[in-house]
Design a protein around this motif. Structure first.
Motif, PDB file in Angstrom:
ATOM      1  N   GLY A  18       0.764  -1.234   0.000  1.00  0.00           N
ATOM      2  CA  GLY A  18       0.000   0.000   0.000  1.00  0.00           C
ATOM      3  C   GLY A  18       0.793   1.280   0.000  1.00  0.00           C
ATOM      4  N   TRP A  19       2.110   1.191  -0.256  1.00  0.00           N
ATOM      5  CA  TRP A  19       2.922   2.401  -0.339  1.00  0.00           C
ATOM      6  C   TRP A  19       2.850   2.956  -1.757  1.00  0.00           C
ATOM      7  CZ3 TRP A  19       6.833   4.000   3.499  1.00  0.00           C
ATOM      8  CH2 TRP A  19       6.718   3.291   4.704  1.00  0.00           C
ATOM      9  N   ASP A  20       2.939   4.281  -1.855  1.00  0.00           N
ATOM     10  CA  ASP A  20       2.877   4.957  -3.151  1.00  0.00           C
ATOM     11  C   ASP A  20       4.176   5.708  -3.426  1.00  0.00           C
ATOM     12  OD1 ASP A  20       0.130   4.287  -3.705  1.00  0.00           O
ATOM     13  OD2 ASP A  20      -0.435   5.772  -2.183  1.00  0.00           O
ATOM     14  N   THR A  21       4.476   5.864  -4.704  1.00  0.00           N
ATOM     15  CA  THR A  21       5.619   6.678  -5.096  1.00  0.00           C
ATOM     16  C   THR A  21       5.240   8.143  -4.973  1.00  0.00           C
ATOM     17  OG1 THR A  21       6.413   4.994  -6.644  1.00  0.00           O
ATOM     18  CG2 THR A  21       7.223   7.237  -6.951  1.00  0.00           C
ATOM     19  N   GLU A  22       5.920   8.849  -4.093  1.00  0.00           N
ATOM     20  CA  GLU A  22       5.603  10.255  -3.884  1.00  0.00           C
ATOM     21  C   GLU A  22       6.525  11.164  -4.678  1.00  0.00           C
ATOM     22  OE1 GLU A  22       5.847  12.675   0.089  1.00  0.00           O
ATOM     23  OE2 GLU A  22       3.805  11.935  -0.218  1.00  0.00           O
ATOM     24  N   ALA A  23       7.764  10.728  -4.879  1.00  0.00           N
ATOM     25  CA  ALA A  23       8.709  11.557  -5.631  1.00  0.00           C
ATOM     26  C   ALA A  23       9.848  10.683  -6.131  1.00  0.00           C
ATOM     27  CB  ALA A  23       9.258  12.683  -4.762  1.00  0.00           C
ATOM     28  N   ILE A  24      10.505  11.163  -7.167  1.00  0.00           N
ATOM     29  CA  ILE A  24      11.712  10.512  -7.678  1.00  0.00           C
ATOM     30  C   ILE A  24      12.812  11.570  -7.744  1.00  0.00           C
ATOM     31  CG2 ILE A  24      12.819   9.392  -9.644  1.00  0.00           C
ATOM     32  CD1 ILE A  24      10.183   8.062 -10.273  1.00  0.00           C
ATOM     33  N   ARG A  25      13.919  11.289  -7.093  1.00  0.00           N
ATOM     34  CA  ARG A  25      15.062  12.201  -7.148  1.00  0.00           C
ATOM     35  C   ARG A  25      16.044  11.670  -8.190  1.00  0.00           C
ATOM     36  NH1 ARG A  25      16.674  14.185  -1.126  1.00  0.00           N
ATOM     37  NH2 ARG A  25      16.840  11.969  -0.614  1.00  0.00           N
ATOM     38  N   ARG A  26      16.171  12.394  -9.259  1.00  0.00           N
ATOM     39  CA  ARG A  26      16.971  11.947 -10.397  1.00  0.00           C
ATOM     40  C   ARG A  26      18.465  11.906 -10.059  1.00  0.00           C
ATOM     41  NH1 ARG A  26      13.120   9.514 -13.306  1.00  0.00           N
ATOM     42  NH2 ARG A  26      11.373  10.916 -13.734  1.00  0.00           N
ATOM     43  N   ASP A  27      19.104  10.824 -10.478  1.00  0.00           N
ATOM     44  CA  ASP A  27      20.561  10.668 -10.349  1.00  0.00           C
ATOM     45  C   ASP A  27      21.027  10.933  -8.917  1.00  0.00           C
ATOM     46  OD1 ASP A  27      20.580  10.184 -13.072  1.00  0.00           O
ATOM     47  OD2 ASP A  27      21.103  12.242 -13.596  1.00  0.00           O
ATOM     48  N   HIS A  28      20.271  10.435  -7.946  1.00  0.00           N
ATOM     49  CA  HIS A  28      20.562  10.736  -6.546  1.00  0.00           C
ATOM     50  C   HIS A  28      21.714   9.911  -5.994  1.00  0.00           C
ATOM     51  CE1 HIS A  28      19.680  12.477  -2.665  1.00  0.00           C
ATOM     52  NE2 HIS A  28      19.595  11.278  -2.106  1.00  0.00           N
ATOM     53  N   TYR A  29      21.874   8.680  -6.498  1.00  0.00           N
ATOM     54  CA  TYR A  29      22.929   7.792  -6.016  1.00  0.00           C
ATOM     55  C   TYR A  29      23.961   7.535  -7.116  1.00  0.00           C
ATOM     56  CZ  TYR A  29      19.472   6.584  -2.393  1.00  0.00           C
ATOM     57  OH  TYR A  29      18.556   6.626  -1.371  1.00  0.00           O
ATOM     58  N   ALA A  30      25.186   7.322  -6.695  1.00  0.00           N
ATOM     59  CA  ALA A  30      26.227   6.834  -7.601  1.00  0.00           C
ATOM     60  C   ALA A  30      26.536   5.403  -7.189  1.00  0.00           C
ATOM     61  CB  ALA A  30      27.471   7.705  -7.515  1.00  0.00           C
ATOM     62  N   ILE A  31      26.048   4.437  -7.964  1.00  0.00           N
ATOM     63  CA  ILE A  31      26.168   3.022  -7.626  1.00  0.00           C
ATOM     64  C   ILE A  31      26.927   2.311  -8.734  1.00  0.00           C
ATOM     65  CG2 ILE A  31      24.898   0.892  -7.142  1.00  0.00           C
ATOM     66  CD1 ILE A  31      22.589   2.644  -6.126  1.00  0.00           C
ATOM     67  N   ASP A  32      28.055   1.694  -8.361  1.00  0.00           N
ATOM     68  CA  ASP A  32      28.890   0.976  -9.329  1.00  0.00           C
ATOM     69  C   ASP A  32      29.232   1.840 -10.534  1.00  0.00           C
ATOM     70  OD1 ASP A  32      28.797  -1.293  -7.699  1.00  0.00           O
ATOM     71  OD2 ASP A  32      26.981  -2.038  -8.675  1.00  0.00           O
ATOM     72  N   GLY A  33      29.522   3.108 -10.256  1.00  0.00           N
ATOM     73  CA  GLY A  33      29.945   4.010 -11.321  1.00  0.00           C
ATOM     74  C   GLY A  33      28.828   4.591 -12.154  1.00  0.00           C
ATOM     75  N   GLU A  34      27.571   4.293 -11.813  1.00  0.00           N
ATOM     76  CA  GLU A  34      26.440   4.822 -12.571  1.00  0.00           C
ATOM     77  C   GLU A  34      25.529   5.650 -11.662  1.00  0.00           C
ATOM     78  OE1 GLU A  34      24.278   1.860 -14.633  1.00  0.00           O
ATOM     79  OE2 GLU A  34      26.014   1.051 -15.702  1.00  0.00           O
ATOM     80  N   LEU A  35      24.916   6.691 -12.221  1.00  0.00           N
ATOM     81  CA  LEU A  35      23.965   7.507 -11.482  1.00  0.00           C
ATOM     82  C   LEU A  35      22.599   6.821 -11.489  1.00  0.00           C
ATOM     83  CD1 LEU A  35      24.937  11.080 -12.717  1.00  0.00           C
ATOM     84  CD2 LEU A  35      25.601   9.932 -10.591  1.00  0.00           C
ATOM     85  N   VAL A  36      22.005   6.716 -10.315  1.00  0.00           N
ATOM     86  CA  VAL A  36      20.751   5.961 -10.145  1.00  0.00           C
ATOM     87  C   VAL A  36      19.736   6.837  -9.425  1.00  0.00           C
ATOM     88  CG1 VAL A  36      19.694   3.937  -9.063  1.00  0.00           C
ATOM     89  CG2 VAL A  36      21.974   3.759 -10.089  1.00  0.00           C
TER      90      VAL A  36
END
Length: 243
Positions: free
Chosen positions: A216-234
């Motif tokens: 029952g959780w909803d997507t409230e927001a998406i923060r673009r390129d927030h993480y740098a994981i294994d050399g890629e922005l996620v």
């Protein structure tokens, strides 16, 4: 003392005693006396006052904050019996191992941050004038196999919202432990007047997003390129649940 009750003190000595115990998780009575500038009579009087007010508790000469936030519940599914209860200082190593087990299988940056905070602060529960942190743990035969965590800001403008994390060791999934932990955190938050919980995960963590959406959780927001994981922005997906 409840986890939503902002601690207040009638003397500076009581505040110093409480804050030392709160920062250190557990403290031996004789060590606490050594680090505060109080006579033995003053120490005894202020300590007994904190215990009587429900701020500290003592067992076998060891002091810790007396934070009341839930009962012990027993569950069974598919022949697997597990217990969900409030986390305590003795769960420290088990919590670290469990969080690390989960984050080694899938990227869960907020949970990794919680593990680092635990290691840095060396205490499970926090409760002061700035923030509170509580854990519920799932155990099987006394071993911690899962957790849910609530980060509770003490700033007045943010009292209605909190951050939740949840995870279960890979070997113990499929028995409803994660669902029970998630629900326990939600129920506690709702009972204590919170209106919304957040849980933020990388967009690549399909399992976590599916689990939260299913509950029952909803997507409230998406923060673009927030993480740098294994050399890629996620991107980070900020999931929310209204209570």
């Amino acid at each position: 003392m409840g986890a939503t009750e902002r601690p207040t003190f009638t003397s500076d000595a009581k505040r110093r005693l409480y804050e030392y115990v709160e920062r250190n998780g557990t403290v031996k009575r004789h060590k606490l006396l050594d680090v505060v500038s109080l006579s033995s009579d003053e120490f005894q009087a202020h300590l007994e006052g904190l215990k009587a007010d429900g701020y500290l508790q003592e067992e076998g000469g060891t002091l810790q904050i007396a934070l009341e936030f839930g009962a012990v519940t027993k569950h069974e599914r598919d022949g697997v019996e597990f217990v969900i209860r409030p986390g305590r200082q003795s769960d420290f190593d088990g919590l670290i191992e469990t969080i690390r087990d989960v984050t080694s299988e899938e990227t869960y940056v907020v949970a990794e941050t919680i593990a680092e905070e635990l290691l840095y602060e060396d205490t499970v529960t926090r409760h002061n004038t700035v923030k509170s942190r509580v854990f519920f743990v799932a155990t099987i035969d006394g071993e911690v196999v899962g957790w849910t965590h609530l980060d509770l800001p003490q700033i007045e403008q943010m009292h209605g919202t909190a951050q939740q994390t949840v995870g279960v060791r890979e070997a113990h999934r499929g028995h409803g432990i994660g669902s029970k932990l998630l629900s326990r955190g939600l129920e506690w938050a709702e009972a204590n007047g919170y209106r919304k919980l957040y849980n933020s995960v990388p967009i690549t963590n399909d399992r976590a997003l599916e689990f939260l959406t299913h509950h029952g959780w909803d997507t409230e927001a998406i923060r673009r390129d927030h993480y740098a994981i294994d050399g890629e922005l996620v991107d980070e997906v900020m999931m929310a649940r209204e209570l």
